[in-house]
Design an enzyme around this catalytic site. Structure first.
Site, mmCIF file in Angstrom:
data_model
loop_
_atom_site.group_PDB
_atom_site.id
_atom_site.type_symbol
_atom_site.label_atom_id
_atom_site.label_comp_id
_atom_site.label_asym_id
_atom_site.label_seq_id
_atom_site.Cartn_x
_atom_site.Cartn_y
_atom_site.Cartn_z
ATOM 1 N N SER A 46 0.827 -1.213 0.000
ATOM 2 C CA SER A 46 0.000 0.000 0.000
ATOM 3 C C SER A 46 0.860 1.262 0.000
ATOM 4 O O SER A 46 1.940 1.295 0.584
ATOM 5 C CB SER A 46 -0.876 -0.002 1.260
ATOM 6 O OG SER A 46 -1.431 1.279 1.473
ATOM 7 N N THR A 97 -5.881 2.480 -6.812
ATOM 8 C CA THR A 97 -7.144 2.391 -6.071
ATOM 9 C C THR A 97 -7.999 3.618 -6.325
ATOM 10 O O THR A 97 -7.531 4.751 -6.163
ATOM 11 C CB THR A 97 -6.870 2.219 -4.565
ATOM 12 O OG1 THR A 97 -6.120 1.026 -4.387
ATOM 13 C CG2 THR A 97 -8.168 2.132 -3.771
ATOM 14 N N LYS A 142 -8.426 -0.777 -9.046
ATOM 15 C CA LYS A 142 -9.057 -1.396 -7.880
ATOM 16 C C LYS A 142 -10.187 -0.534 -7.336
ATOM 17 O O LYS A 142 -10.035 0.698 -7.224
ATOM 18 C CB LYS A 142 -7.987 -1.594 -6.785
ATOM 19 C CG LYS A 142 -8.499 -2.135 -5.461
ATOM 20 C CD LYS A 142 -7.334 -2.485 -4.545
ATOM 21 C CE LYS A 142 -7.774 -3.058 -3.227
ATOM 22 N NZ LYS A 142 -8.293 -2.065 -2.291
ATOM 23 N N TYR A 191 -2.291 5.534 -4.240
ATOM 24 C CA TYR A 191 -3.389 6.465 -3.975
ATOM 25 C C TYR A 191 -3.032 7.791 -4.647
ATOM 26 O O TYR A 191 -1.869 8.210 -4.633
ATOM 27 C CB TYR A 191 -3.555 6.714 -2.471
ATOM 28 C CG TYR A 191 -4.449 5.706 -1.764
ATOM 29 C CD1 TYR A 191 -5.704 5.389 -2.265
ATOM 30 C CD2 TYR A 191 -4.047 5.107 -0.573
ATOM 31 C CE1 TYR A 191 -6.529 4.482 -1.600
ATOM 32 C CE2 TYR A 191 -4.860 4.205 0.096
ATOM 33 C CZ TYR A 191 -6.108 3.902 -0.427
ATOM 34 O OH TYR A 191 -6.924 3.011 0.216
ATOM 35 N N HIS A 242 -13.668 -2.140 -1.121
ATOM 36 C CA HIS A 242 -12.688 -1.791 -0.104
ATOM 37 C C HIS A 242 -12.965 -2.538 1.211
ATOM 38 O O HIS A 242 -12.768 -2.018 2.305
ATOM 39 C CB HIS A 242 -12.690 -0.280 0.132
ATOM 40 C CG HIS A 242 -11.338 0.308 0.436
ATOM 41 N ND1 HIS A 242 -10.543 0.893 -0.522
ATOM 42 C CD2 HIS A 242 -10.636 0.411 1.591
ATOM 43 C CE1 HIS A 242 -9.426 1.329 0.041
ATOM 44 N NE2 HIS A 242 -9.454 1.050 1.331
HETATM 45 C C1 LIG Z 1 -6.989 -2.268 7.609
HETATM 46 C C2 LIG Z 1 -7.189 -2.118 6.143
HETATM 47 C C3 LIG Z 1 -6.446 -1.183 5.449
HETATM 48 C C4 LIG Z 1 -6.597 -1.059 4.058
HETATM 49 N N1 LIG Z 1 -5.786 -0.194 3.389
HETATM 50 C C5 LIG Z 1 -5.864 -0.148 2.038
HETATM 51 C C6 LIG Z 1 -4.952 0.644 1.310
HETATM 52 O O1 LIG Z 1 -4.066 1.270 1.857
HETATM 53 N N2 LIG Z 1 -5.090 0.674 -0.035
HETATM 54 C C7 LIG Z 1 -6.074 -0.025 -0.708
HETATM 55 O O2 LIG Z 1 -6.165 0.046 -1.924
HETATM 56 N N3 LIG Z 1 -6.926 -0.803 -0.021
HETATM 57 C C8 LIG Z 1 -6.824 -0.892 1.322
HETATM 58 N N4 LIG Z 1 -7.683 -1.709 2.004
HETATM 59 C C9 LIG Z 1 -8.658 -2.524 1.268
HETATM 60 C C10 LIG Z 1 -8.055 -3.870 0.865
HETATM 61 O O3 LIG Z 1 -7.079 -3.718 -0.123
HETATM 62 C C11 LIG Z 1 -9.113 -4.838 0.336
HETATM 63 O O4 LIG Z 1 -9.835 -4.201 -0.683
HETATM 64 C C12 LIG Z 1 -10.079 -5.320 1.409
HETATM 65 O O5 LIG Z 1 -9.421 -5.534 2.631
HETATM 66 C C13 LIG Z 1 -10.733 -6.603 0.951
HETATM 67 O O6 LIG Z 1 -11.649 -7.065 1.889
HETATM 68 P P1 LIG Z 1 -11.333 -8.195 2.985
HETATM 69 O O7 LIG Z 1 -10.566 -7.519 4.057
HETATM 70 O O8 LIG Z 1 -12.690 -8.613 3.397
HETATM 71 O O9 LIG Z 1 -10.530 -9.285 2.311
HETATM 72 C C14 LIG Z 1 -7.539 -1.851 3.382
HETATM 73 C C15 LIG Z 1 -8.296 -2.785 4.094
HETATM 74 C C16 LIG Z 1 -8.129 -2.930 5.456
HETATM 75 C C17 LIG Z 1 -8.933 -3.970 6.180
HETATM 76 O O1 LIG Z 2 -8.093 2.346 5.922
HETATM 77 C C1 LIG Z 2 -8.179 2.146 4.705
HETATM 78 O O2 LIG Z 2 -9.053 1.408 4.232
HETATM 79 C C2 LIG Z 2 -7.253 2.787 3.802
HETATM 80 O O3 LIG Z 2 -7.215 2.415 2.662
HETATM 81 C C3 LIG Z 2 -6.372 3.878 4.288
HETATM 82 C C4 LIG Z 2 -6.643 5.182 3.922
HETATM 83 C C5 LIG Z 2 -5.839 6.219 4.388
HETATM 84 C C6 LIG Z 2 -4.759 5.932 5.186
HETATM 85 C C7 LIG Z 2 -4.484 4.631 5.553
HETATM 86 C C8 LIG Z 2 -5.293 3.586 5.072
#
Ligand SMILES: Cc1cc2nc3c(=O)[nH]c(=O)nc-3n(C[C@H](O)[C@H](O)[C@H](O)COP(=O)(O)O)c2cc1C
Ligand SMILES: O=C(O)C(=O)c1ccccc1
Length: 394
Positions: free
Chosen positions: A107, A156, A252, A130, A276
């Site tokens: 990420s 994303t 994404k 991002y 997400h």
């Molecule tokens: C704690 C957390 C942080 C996330 N941070 C990002 C991120 O930085 N960038 C992003 O594209 N998606 C982020 N996501 C979304 C994940 O890439 C993904 O789409 C999602 O977790 C899929 O669902 P699942 O947790 O049920 O497998 C985050 C998800 C979680 C749970």
């Molecule tokens: O928390 C999230 O889902 C995420 O993608 C995120 C957004 C900003 C900062 C850190 C994580």
């Protein structure tokens, strides 16, 4: 060493190990968490077709995602602040994914910087971008991903503004962690976590420090996101990013057939059908319900992946049988990481692999490429219709 047979086991250990605010940050969906819940419960509405005496010897879960070999069609989704759950979490999760023969996505919002990860792993990984208001940062980040030899860019599109997560606000989630009253108590009960984190003091967001304003003084994630992420993101910018990157591009956060067509038009190599993990638009369709209409619209012209809600190999099987070429796991891997570091991520992948392999066999299939909708019973109302268009909603 506890016996771990399912993802839920890792979640329990993780929950007991990390401060509540970090568990909550990972586990939360936005608002009522309807979409978060339905991401999983909608998988339960699909039934698998049991077959017998079909010769199940010589099975393989090998597949490809964007032309790259994977030992099973399950990659690690980008998860912000992963290094907060376990020191060097991004490096360890990447190593676990690589050793398992699959892909890791770093990420933008990771604790370890892209250079950090690149210098500690020996195979290319994918980088998730991002789009910030600071276009120079975006350009530089793409250059850094090239320099780090990343083998795909995952752009994303569904988080230019943060979906509200009640628990994060109530817990006073700030990065870096500040000792609010509630987490002082919590931290003291989780001393093992504190000790581990102190051994590896790291900056909050390794990729961003020095490139964006205010990052070391976050009042809240949502306020900071609103300040830093570019609300003017549009398809023209996506095209520019594609040109700057020049390599394999995965978009994404696509949940609608119209957007899938736009992704196709800009020449993306793949899309991830995703909400997400239910963290953004609450009330949106679950990913697995959104998948069929997107496949109908673009499925034969672009590679379609899916994430959100996958907690088992059976879920993977259903997504692939529905028509996805690959899947991503977010939380399932983080539960493992937060529970046991690299070993825990490996265990999460092993659990899902075994479930996928055995369930595939019980459906009478030996290869991922043989999976199709014929192995599922899909309820008729799984495909709904949007009120004001003629295109099916799911
Ligand atoms: C704690 C957390 C942080 C996330 N941070 C990002 C991120 O930085 N960038 C992003 O594209 N998606 C982020 N996501 C979304 C994940 O890439 C993904 O789409 C999602 O977790 C899929 O669902 P699942 O947790 O049920 O497998 C985050 C998800 C979680 C749970
Ligand atoms: O928390 C999230 O889902 C995420 O993608 C995120 C957004 C900003 C900062 C850190 C994580």
């Amino acid at each position: 060493m506890p016996v771990i047979t399912e993802i839920e086991d890792l979640k329990r250990i993780y929950r007991n190990r990390v401060p509540k605010m970090f568990f909550d940050y990972c586990e939360s969906g936005s608002w009522t968490e309807q979409t978060f819940r339905e991401n999983s419960s909608d998988f339960d509405k699909l039934y698998l077709r049991q077959r017998v005496a079909m010769n199940m010897e010589g099975r393989s879960t090998k597949s490809q995602m964007i032309g790259q070999d994977v030992s099973m069609p399950v990659a690690l989704a980008p998860v912000g602040s992963t290094g907060m759950q376990w020191p060097d979490g991004e490096i360890l999760a990447c190593r676990a994914a690589h050793a398992f023969g699959t892909q890791f996505t770093l990420s933008t919002m990771s604790v370890c910087s892209i250079e950090d990860v690149a210098s500690h792993v020996d195979k290319p990984f994918w980088f998730q971008l991002y789009v910030m208001r600071d276009w120079k940062f975006v350009v530089r980040m793409i250059e850094r991903a090239k320099e780090a030899k990343c083998s795909a860019l995952v752009l994303t599109l569904d988080l230019q503004i943060l979906g509200q997560r009640h628990k994060d606000l109530k817990n006073g989630l700030s990065v870096p962690l500040r000792p609010t009253l509630s987490n002082i108590f919590d931290l003291s009960t989780k001393w093992a976590w504190g000790r581990a984190m102190m051994k590896t003091p790291r900056r909050t967001f390794g990729n961003i420090v020095g490139h964006a304003e205010g990052v070391t003084d976050l009042s809240s994630l949502s306020a900071w996101t609103a300040e830093s992420f570019d609300p003017r993101l549009d398809w023209e910018k996506v095209k520019e990013i594609k040109k700057l990157w020049g390599g394999p591009l995965i978009l994404k956060g696509i949940l609608d057939a119209e957007d899938a067509r736009m992704a196709l038009d800009v020449g993306a190599d793949a899309i991830v059908v995703s909400n997400h993990g239910g963290r953004q638009l609450d009330g949106a369709l679950s990913s697995i319900r959104a998948l069929p209409s997107i496949l109908d619209a673009v499925g034969d012209k672009i590679e379609v992946h899916l994430d959100s809600g996958i907690r088992s190999g059976q879920d993977v099987l259903k997504a692939i049988a529905m028509g996805a070429k690959g899947t991503f796991i977010g939380r399932a891997a983080i539960y493992g990481l937060g529970a046991m570091g690299q070993q825990g991520v490996t265990r999460a992948l092993e659990v899902i692999h075994k479930e996928l392999d055995v369930s595939m066999a019980l459906c009478g299939k030996r290869n991922i490429s043989e999976l199709d909708r014929d192995i599922m019973l899909i309820p008729e109302d799984f495909a709904g219709k949007w009120a004001d268009t003629s295109s099916p909603a799911a």
